[in-house]
Design an enzyme around this catalytic site. Structure first.
Site, PDB file in Angstrom:
ATOM      1  N   ARG A 107     -30.896   6.733  25.460  1.00 14.43           N
ATOM      2  CA  ARG A 107     -30.277   6.566  24.138  1.00 14.43           C
ATOM      3  C   ARG A 107     -28.805   6.898  24.299  1.00 14.43           C
ATOM      4  O   ARG A 107     -28.466   8.010  24.723  1.00 14.43           O
ATOM      5  CB  ARG A 107     -30.924   7.478  23.099  1.00 14.43           C
ATOM      6  CG  ARG A 107     -30.120   7.573  21.812  1.00 14.43           C
ATOM      7  CD  ARG A 107     -30.842   8.265  20.689  1.00 14.43           C
ATOM      8  NE  ARG A 107     -31.857   7.394  20.123  1.00 14.43           N
ATOM      9  CZ  ARG A 107     -32.429   7.595  18.927  1.00 14.43           C
ATOM     10  NH1 ARG A 107     -32.074   8.638  18.181  1.00 14.43           N
ATOM     11  NH2 ARG A 107     -33.344   6.764  18.471  1.00 14.43           N
ATOM     12  N   HIS A 134     -31.592  -1.502  18.455  1.00 20.20           N
ATOM     13  CA  HIS A 134     -32.659  -0.485  18.486  1.00 20.20           C
ATOM     14  C   HIS A 134     -34.013  -1.216  18.558  1.00 20.20           C
ATOM     15  O   HIS A 134     -34.806  -1.164  17.629  1.00 20.20           O
ATOM     16  CB  HIS A 134     -32.565   0.377  17.224  1.00 20.20           C
ATOM     17  CG  HIS A 134     -33.341   1.666  17.285  1.00 20.20           C
ATOM     18  ND1 HIS A 134     -34.020   2.078  18.412  1.00 20.20           N
ATOM     19  CD2 HIS A 134     -33.539   2.632  16.346  1.00 20.20           C
ATOM     20  CE1 HIS A 134     -34.595   3.243  18.161  1.00 20.20           C
ATOM     21  NE2 HIS A 134     -34.326   3.596  16.922  1.00 20.20           N
ATOM     22  N   GLN A 137     -37.500   0.523  17.813  1.00 18.07           N
ATOM     23  CA  GLN A 137     -37.773   0.731  16.387  1.00 18.07           C
ATOM     24  C   GLN A 137     -38.370  -0.519  15.758  1.00 18.07           C
ATOM     25  O   GLN A 137     -39.323  -0.443  14.975  1.00 18.07           O
ATOM     26  CB  GLN A 137     -36.463   1.089  15.660  1.00 18.07           C
ATOM     27  CG  GLN A 137     -36.627   1.250  14.154  1.00 18.07           C
ATOM     28  CD  GLN A 137     -37.495   2.445  13.802  1.00 18.07           C
ATOM     29  OE1 GLN A 137     -37.262   3.536  14.295  1.00 18.07           O
ATOM     30  NE2 GLN A 137     -38.504   2.252  12.957  1.00 18.07           N
ATOM     31  N   ASP A 222     -31.312   1.530   5.926  1.00 14.67           N
ATOM     32  CA  ASP A 222     -31.078   2.556   6.947  1.00 14.67           C
ATOM     33  C   ASP A 222     -29.880   3.376   6.493  1.00 14.67           C
ATOM     34  O   ASP A 222     -29.191   3.004   5.525  1.00 14.67           O
ATOM     35  CB  ASP A 222     -30.797   1.868   8.306  1.00 14.67           C
ATOM     36  CG  ASP A 222     -30.658   2.844   9.474  1.00 14.67           C
ATOM     37  OD1 ASP A 222     -31.068   4.017   9.339  1.00 14.67           O
ATOM     38  OD2 ASP A 222     -30.130   2.422  10.528  1.00 14.67           O
ATOM     39  N   CYS A 261     -36.281   3.305   9.104  1.00 15.73           N
ATOM     40  CA  CYS A 261     -36.547   3.848  10.445  1.00 15.73           C
ATOM     41  C   CYS A 261     -36.523   5.371  10.476  1.00 15.73           C
ATOM     42  O   CYS A 261     -37.083   5.974  11.378  1.00 15.73           O
ATOM     43  CB  CYS A 261     -35.557   3.274  11.449  1.00 15.73           C
ATOM     44  SG  CYS A 261     -33.845   3.783  11.184  1.00 15.73           S
ATOM     45  N   ARG A 289     -44.179   4.263  15.928  1.00 14.19           N
ATOM     46  CA  ARG A 289     -43.262   4.387  17.074  1.00 14.19           C
ATOM     47  C   ARG A 289     -44.065   4.746  18.326  1.00 14.19           C
ATOM     48  O   ARG A 289     -43.843   4.203  19.400  1.00 14.19           O
ATOM     49  CB  ARG A 289     -42.198   5.471  16.814  1.00 14.19           C
ATOM     50  CG  ARG A 289     -41.188   5.168  15.727  1.00 14.19           C
ATOM     51  CD  ARG A 289     -40.332   3.944  16.027  1.00 14.19           C
ATOM     52  NE  ARG A 289     -39.664   4.005  17.300  1.00 14.19           N
ATOM     53  CZ  ARG A 289     -38.522   4.653  17.563  1.00 14.19           C
ATOM     54  NH1 ARG A 289     -37.904   5.265  16.583  1.00 14.19           N
ATOM     55  NH2 ARG A 289     -37.980   4.657  18.770  1.00 14.19           N
TER      56      ARG A 289
HETATM   57  N1   CP Z   1     -35.873   6.078  14.052  1.00 13.91           N
HETATM   58  C1   CP Z   1     -35.436   6.801  15.104  1.00 13.91           C
HETATM   59  O1   CP Z   1     -35.027   6.271  16.131  1.00 13.91           O
HETATM   60  O2   CP Z   1     -35.515   8.147  14.921  1.00 13.91           O
HETATM   61  P1   CP Z   1     -34.889   9.266  15.874  1.00 13.91           P
HETATM   62  O3   CP Z   1     -33.390   9.143  15.768  1.00 13.91           O
HETATM   63  O4   CP Z   1     -35.407  10.550  15.309  1.00 13.91           O
HETATM   64  O5   CP Z   1     -35.348   9.014  17.273  1.00 13.91           O
HETATM   65  N1  NVA Z   2     -28.572   3.317  12.532  1.00 11.57           N
HETATM   66  C1  NVA Z   2     -29.009   4.649  12.851  1.00 11.57           C
HETATM   67  C2  NVA Z   2     -30.421   4.622  13.331  1.00 11.57           C
HETATM   68  C3  NVA Z   2     -30.996   5.989  13.629  1.00 11.57           C
HETATM   69  C4  NVA Z   2     -32.393   5.938  14.178  1.00 11.57           C
HETATM   70  C5  NVA Z   2     -28.099   5.267  13.883  1.00 11.57           C
HETATM   71  O1  NVA Z   2     -27.698   4.565  14.830  1.00 11.57           O
HETATM   72  O2  NVA Z   2     -27.756   6.434  13.739  1.00 11.57           O
END
Ligand code: CP
Ligand code: NVA
Length: 305
Positions: A107, A134, A137, A222, A261, A289
């Site tokens: 990530r 993502h 997700q 989101d 998400c 997930r």
């Molecule tokens: N939705 C998601 O990716 O959650 P986290 O940031 O907690 O991993």
């Molecule tokens: N769009 C958000 C998603 C988090 C899971 C971010 O990138 O922070």
């Protein structure tokens, strides 16, 4: 070598195979202790390394439990505690980790880092979120939509708010799985052009939130401020008309479902009444997930699709 950097790496057949596998495996272990491995333990002996340059709750825990349920184990690392955080290159990190582990999930911010990791690694690399996409997700979102009894082809999915990484993956999924996305985003916060182009005519950007939600089967939003973005009051003000509240939800189909998400910013992109309401599937979505990650891992190792 299979990397899962975006949904298009798997293609429509791969995505469909993963969704079917996830549904089967979820059903096969209903009611079991979470730590009990699946009967066939298909990834016994496999180790997944996870690198986090950004915070995570769901991705971290669901991938960790996913590899355990598949019979394998994991190593979870914060990038700041690795030499990566002191300037060791992604390329060198990829080559070294490939000698120790069987797969890498990362990530990070810049999507180019995930691409570099995949280029230099000799084991599968999975995108656990970048500023651009993502995909993990969206696999869980598609699984949740299927479980709600809706078929993907022909669905109308409404997106409200920021034109961000999650929207980019939804648009990619729309192109692959033949559903339509109407995204209502304020001026200045619309998605990047390439995400829309990749959708091959399956996505439309509008300014009016009611137009997006009108007759929608699925309503998704989101956070307005993604990780790594500066908090800006001007952005929050621009986003306010795109808040998903009961009045907006009422414009969707009567059996429409709400997805997010998570983490949610209640009172910003969504009201309590909607996220906790009867149309919300957020807890199933979060649980999925785990089931989706298992199938992504199996796909990466060539066990399905
Ligand atoms: N939705 C998601 O990716 O959650 P986290 O940031 O907690 O991993
Ligand atoms: N769009 C958000 C998603 C988090 C899971 C971010 O990138 O922070």
């Amino acid at each position: 070598m299979r990397h899962f950097l975006n949904l298009s790496d798997a293609g429509p057949d791969g995505v469909a195979a993963m969704l079917a596998d996830a549904l089967d495996r979820k059903a096969a272990r209903a009611g079991w202790r979470k730590g009990r491995p699946d009967t066939d333990a298909p990834l016994a002996g496999h180790v997944l390394a996870m690198i986090f340059e950004k915070n995570s709750t769901r991705t971290r825990v669901s991938f960790d439990m996913a590899i355990r349920q598949l019979g394998g184990t994991s190593i979870v690392m914060e990038a700041g505690q690795m030499q990566l955080g002191r300037g060791e290159s992604v390329a060198d990190t990829a080559r070294v980790l490939s000698a120790y582990v069987d797969a890498i999930m990362i990530r990070t911010d810049d999507h180019a880092k995930v691409e570099a990791m995949a280029h230099y690694a000799s084991v599968p690399v999975i995108n656990g979120l970048t500023d651009a996409s993502h995909p993990c997700q969206i696999m869980a979102d598609l699984l949740t939509i299927l479980e709600s009894g809706k078929a993907l082809p022909g669905l109308k999915v409404a997106w409200l708010g920021d034109g961000n990484n999650v929207l980019a993956s939804i648009v990619e999924a729309a192109s692959l799985m033949q559903f339509d996305v109407v995204a209502a985003c304020p001026q200045g916060f619309q998605p990047e052009e390439d995400a829309i182009v990749r959708a091959s005519g399956r996505a439309r950007i509008v300014a009016d939130p009611r137009e997006a939600v009108e007759g929608a089967d699925i309503v998704i939003t989101d956070t307005w401020i993604s990780m790594g973005q500066a908090h800006a009051d001007t952005k929050l003000t621009a986003m306010m008309p795109y808040q998903v509240d009961e009045a907006l939800m009422a414009k969707a189909k009567p059996d429409a479902k709400f997805l997010h998400c998570l983490p949610a910013h209640r009172g910003e992109e969504v009201t309590d009444a909607v996220i906790d309401g009867p149309q919300s599937l957020i807890w199933a979505e979060a649980e999925n997930r785990l089931h989706a990650q298992k199938s992504i891992l199996r796909w990466c190792f060539g066990q399905i699709g």
